[in-house]
Scaffold this motif. Structure first.
Motif: not given
Length: 99
Positions: A33-45, A49-55, A90-94
């Motif tokens: 993956n190549e992902i720019p700074a500022g990317t917030d994964f929360a909206p995608l999740l 469950k718990n609005n987070s990635c379960q993998c 989990h979730t994440a912010i680049v």
């Protein structure tokens, strides 16, 4: 088994984001993956469950940094050179352009 990064199919691409993924390598899915700074994964999740990635994810940070947020409220920062395991929940912010 091996594969060159360029041989891994692009599964998502938009401006400065490129995500590659290929399954079937020793029973696992390989991604680059190549992902720019500022990317917030929360909206995608949202809605999971718990609005987070379960993998679970295992990987290596080539460049950049990522702030992980876990369901238990803890956080962890991954940076270039780190080998990691992300458990489900989990979730994440680049924070810095990520590879």
């Amino acid at each position: 088994m091996r594969v060159k990064k360029e041989e891994i199919p692009v599964t998502m691409e938009a401006q400065t984001t490129r995500m590659r993924s290929m399954s079937g390598l020793g029973g696992m899915t390989v991604a680059f993956n190549e992902i720019p700074a500022g990317t917030d994964f929360a909206p995608l999740l949202a809605g999971l469950k718990n609005n987070s990635c379960q993998c679970p994810h295992w990987g290596y940070i080539l460049d950049g940094s990522l702030l992980l947020k876990y369901d238990d409220g803890s956080t962890e920062r991954l940076a270039a050179g780190d080998v990691f395991y992300m458990p489900p929940g989990h979730t994440a912010i680049v924070e810095k352009d990520l590879k």
